[in-house]
Scaffold this motif. Structure first.
Motif, mmCIF file in Angstrom:
data_model
loop_
_atom_site.group_PDB
_atom_site.id
_atom_site.type_symbol
_atom_site.label_atom_id
_atom_site.label_comp_id
_atom_site.label_asym_id
_atom_site.label_seq_id
_atom_site.Cartn_x
_atom_site.Cartn_y
_atom_site.Cartn_z
ATOM 1 N N GLY A 40 -13.829 15.957 8.515
ATOM 2 C CA GLY A 40 -13.046 15.181 7.550
ATOM 3 C C GLY A 40 -12.826 13.754 7.974
ATOM 4 N N TYR A 41 -13.689 13.264 8.849
ATOM 5 C CA TYR A 41 -13.596 11.899 9.337
ATOM 6 C C TYR A 41 -14.822 11.145 8.842
ATOM 7 N N LYS A 42 -14.810 9.817 9.000
ATOM 8 C CA LYS A 42 -15.940 9.035 8.514
ATOM 9 C C LYS A 42 -17.219 9.338 9.278
ATOM 10 N N ALA A 43 -17.073 9.946 10.459
ATOM 11 C CA ALA A 43 -18.248 10.358 11.229
ATOM 12 C C ALA A 43 -18.126 11.839 11.551
ATOM 13 N N ASP A 44 -19.281 12.501 11.656
ATOM 14 C CA ASP A 44 -19.284 13.918 12.019
ATOM 15 C C ASP A 44 -18.980 14.084 13.498
ATOM 16 N N GLY A 45 -18.527 15.298 13.852
ATOM 17 C CA GLY A 45 -18.253 15.602 15.244
ATOM 18 C C GLY A 45 -19.433 16.327 15.879
ATOM 19 N N ILE A 46 -19.687 16.023 17.151
ATOM 20 C CA ILE A 46 -20.807 16.621 17.878
ATOM 21 C C ILE A 46 -20.270 17.418 19.077
ATOM 22 N N ILE A 47 -20.707 18.681 19.175
ATOM 23 C CA ILE A 47 -20.401 19.499 20.355
ATOM 24 C C ILE A 47 -21.728 19.818 21.032
ATOM 25 N N THR A 48 -21.920 19.231 22.232
ATOM 26 C CA THR A 48 -23.160 19.523 22.962
ATOM 27 C C THR A 48 -23.081 20.937 23.559
ATOM 28 N N LYS A 49 -24.224 21.443 23.945
ATOM 29 C CA LYS A 49 -24.271 22.794 24.517
ATOM 30 C C LYS A 49 -23.407 22.890 25.770
ATOM 31 N N SER A 50 -23.416 21.854 26.594
ATOM 32 C CA SER A 50 -22.637 21.872 27.829
ATOM 33 C C SER A 50 -21.138 21.827 27.565
ATOM 34 N N GLU A 51 -20.748 21.315 26.360
ATOM 35 C CA GLU A 51 -19.330 21.270 26.006
ATOM 36 C C GLU A 51 -18.931 22.456 25.132
ATOM 37 N N TYR A 52 -19.892 23.343 24.886
ATOM 38 C CA TYR A 52 -19.575 24.561 24.129
ATOM 39 C C TYR A 52 -19.210 25.697 25.082
ATOM 40 N N SER A 53 -19.995 25.825 26.170
ATOM 41 C CA SER A 53 -19.750 26.926 27.102
ATOM 42 C C SER A 53 -20.280 26.584 28.487
ATOM 43 N N ASN A 54 -19.700 27.235 29.491
ATOM 44 C CA ASN A 54 -20.194 27.089 30.866
ATOM 45 C C ASN A 54 -21.345 28.043 31.164
ATOM 46 N N ASP A 55 -21.599 28.931 30.239
ATOM 47 C CA ASP A 55 -22.654 29.919 30.424
ATOM 48 C C ASP A 55 -23.995 29.313 29.994
ATOM 49 N N PRO A 56 -24.910 29.082 30.945
ATOM 50 C CA PRO A 56 -26.183 28.444 30.596
ATOM 51 C C PRO A 56 -27.095 29.336 29.746
ATOM 52 N N SER A 57 -26.791 30.625 29.696
ATOM 53 C CA SER A 57 -27.651 31.535 28.933
ATOM 54 C C SER A 57 -27.282 31.593 27.447
ATOM 55 N N VAL A 58 -26.197 30.909 27.080
ATOM 56 C CA VAL A 58 -25.762 30.932 25.679
ATOM 57 C C VAL A 58 -26.802 30.251 24.785
ATOM 58 N N VAL A 59 -27.149 30.901 23.685
ATOM 59 C CA VAL A 59 -28.053 30.322 22.679
ATOM 60 C C VAL A 59 -27.189 29.888 21.501
ATOM 61 N N LEU A 60 -27.105 28.586 21.278
ATOM 62 C CA LEU A 60 -26.199 28.063 20.248
ATOM 63 C C LEU A 60 -26.511 28.615 18.864
ATOM 64 N N THR A 61 -27.780 28.724 18.540
ATOM 65 C CA THR A 61 -28.161 29.192 17.192
ATOM 66 C C THR A 61 -27.794 30.651 16.956
ATOM 67 N N ASP A 62 -27.561 31.392 18.057
ATOM 68 C CA ASP A 62 -27.102 32.778 17.920
ATOM 69 C C ASP A 62 -25.585 32.863 17.901
ATOM 70 N N ALA A 63 -24.949 31.953 18.663
ATOM 71 C CA ALA A 63 -23.495 32.010 18.806
ATOM 72 C C ALA A 63 -22.749 31.380 17.630
ATOM 73 N N VAL A 64 -23.340 30.359 17.009
ATOM 74 C CA VAL A 64 -22.670 29.615 15.934
ATOM 75 C C VAL A 64 -23.598 29.515 14.731
ATOM 76 N N HIS A 65 -23.011 29.566 13.526
ATOM 77 C CA HIS A 65 -23.818 29.500 12.301
ATOM 78 C C HIS A 65 -23.222 28.498 11.317
ATOM 79 N N VAL A 66 -24.083 27.955 10.471
ATOM 80 C CA VAL A 66 -23.652 27.002 9.445
ATOM 81 C C VAL A 66 -22.607 27.675 8.556
ATOM 82 N N GLY A 67 -21.511 26.951 8.311
ATOM 83 C CA GLY A 67 -20.431 27.491 7.492
ATOM 84 C C GLY A 67 -19.260 28.011 8.322
#
Length: 359
Positions: A40-67
């Motif tokens: 809801g801001y003039k710019a979108d927010g970005i969460i990098t993989k390293s700022e999502y989890s400390n687990d290097p095996s996490v696959v973002l496309t499996d953990a999070v989905h559009v919507g």
């Protein structure tokens, strides 16, 4: 009043945000290395993989989905390219720290999966907050190999909480000791001398076996394993097997067990089975200079005196007999009160023929 430009009106209609602020957003795109949120801001927010989890095996496309709706914390309102940099893991860690602090104060039992097995202990994650459980606090017994706990969910309590020093210590042993004490008390209230119970062989030694009765261990001494003779407990019992035992004695927390069940006592029928005059079969169990002890049945030994081995002179029993040898003999004495039986092999031998006398 001067008229506002369209850009100014648009900018005024969009909320303002600050570093450290917590924002709510909706996922509009998920890439391999970043998540894009509409906050809801003039710019979108970005969460990098390293700022999502400390687990290097996490696959973002499996953990999070559009919507998906997500809560995150603002790291930078402008990264130099007009993007808002967010963090999910740090916000989760802050919540985790708060959660662990409450659990520490209330001594709450927590449950979490083991994320890492180290030489010195286990690591678990509670809402992205790392908790270390030292090897000495993993179990109430010594654990040489902790690898079996990998990926397991375990219960523990927090016994030390110091997030500033990044020292949050978990304790699983405390729960196991408390549970064992509870089960032990329940068992002691339930059992009595003379009761027949089932247990699981926990450990076998040269002098006996320790039986887990479901709350406490009882000792089954080698002398109580059978009415007969047991030479080596390790040849009779295996760890993990279920056995039926009788409570012989209870002294404080010590429980003595026996497998000499009264109804199986061989001396109950010995007077009939080994009555004087009966011819019996047995095995030589042990020998002395004065005779040999013959096992007639498990728990029933009889004495074959050296003078009763043969009509011929025998200096020592070992001269004519061997351990384990099966023999036949006649019962010449039975004393049920003292549990003594005497045998004679000589009595079964035909008397030697006398030589004819010459005139």
């Amino acid at each position: 009043m001067s008229e506002l430009s369209f850009e100014q009106m648009l900018e005024d209609s969009v909320k303002t945000i600050r570093n450290g602020e917590i924002v709510q957003g909706k996922v509009i795109d998920v890439k391999e290395d970043e998540i894009i949120l509409n906050i809801g801001y003039k710019a979108d927010g970005i969460i990098t993989k390293s700022e999502y989890s400390n687990d290097p095996s996490v696959v973002l496309t499996d953990a999070v989905h559009v919507g998906d709706s997500m809560e995150a914390k603002v790291l930078k309102v402008n990264d130099g390219e007009g993007q808002v940099i967010l963090t999910y893991k740090r916000l989760a860690a802050e919540k985790g720290n708060k959660r662990l602090e409450e659990a520490f104060e209330n001594q709450e039992v927590l449950k979490a999966p083991v994320t890492q097995v180290l030489d010195g202990g286990l690591c678990v994650n509670v809402e992205e907050t790392r908790v270390f459980i030292p090897a000495s606090l993993v179990s109430d017994t010594y654990e040489k190999d902790l690898s079996k706990y990998a990926d397991q969910e375990i219960e523990f309590v927090i016994t030390e909480f110091n997030p500033r020093r990044r020292r949050i210590i978990g304790n699983r042993k405390q729960l196991l000791v408390a549970e064992k004490a509870k089960k032990q008390q329940e068992l002691m209230e339930r059992i009595n001398v003379g009761d027949t119970v089932e247990g699981v062989v926990k450990n076998v030694t040269d002098f006996g076996a320790f039986i887990d009765l479901g709350g406490a261990d009882g000792l089954l001494h080698i002398s109580e394993m059978s009415w007969g003779r047991v030479e080596n407990p390790k040849k009779v019992f295996t760890v993990g097997e279920t056995v039926k035992v009788m409570i012989k004695d209870i002294k404080g927390e010590k429980i003595a067990l026996t497998m000499k069940f009264p109804e199986e006592n061989p001396w109950l029928t010995a007077a009939e089975d080994f009555a004087v005059g009966n011819v019996v079969t047995g095995k030589v169990a042990r020998m002395t200079d004065f005779g040999a002890f013959v096992e007639l049945a498990p728990g029933v030994d009889a004495l074959l005196h050296v003078s009763q081995i043969s009509r011929e002179h025998v200096a020592k029993p070992s001269d004519v007999l061997t351990i384990g040898q099966e023999i036949q003999a006649k019962v010449v004495d039975f004393n049920g009160e003292d549990k003594k039986i005497s045998l004679s092999m000589k009595a079964l031998e035909a008397p030697a023929e006398e030589a004819p006398v010459e005139e």
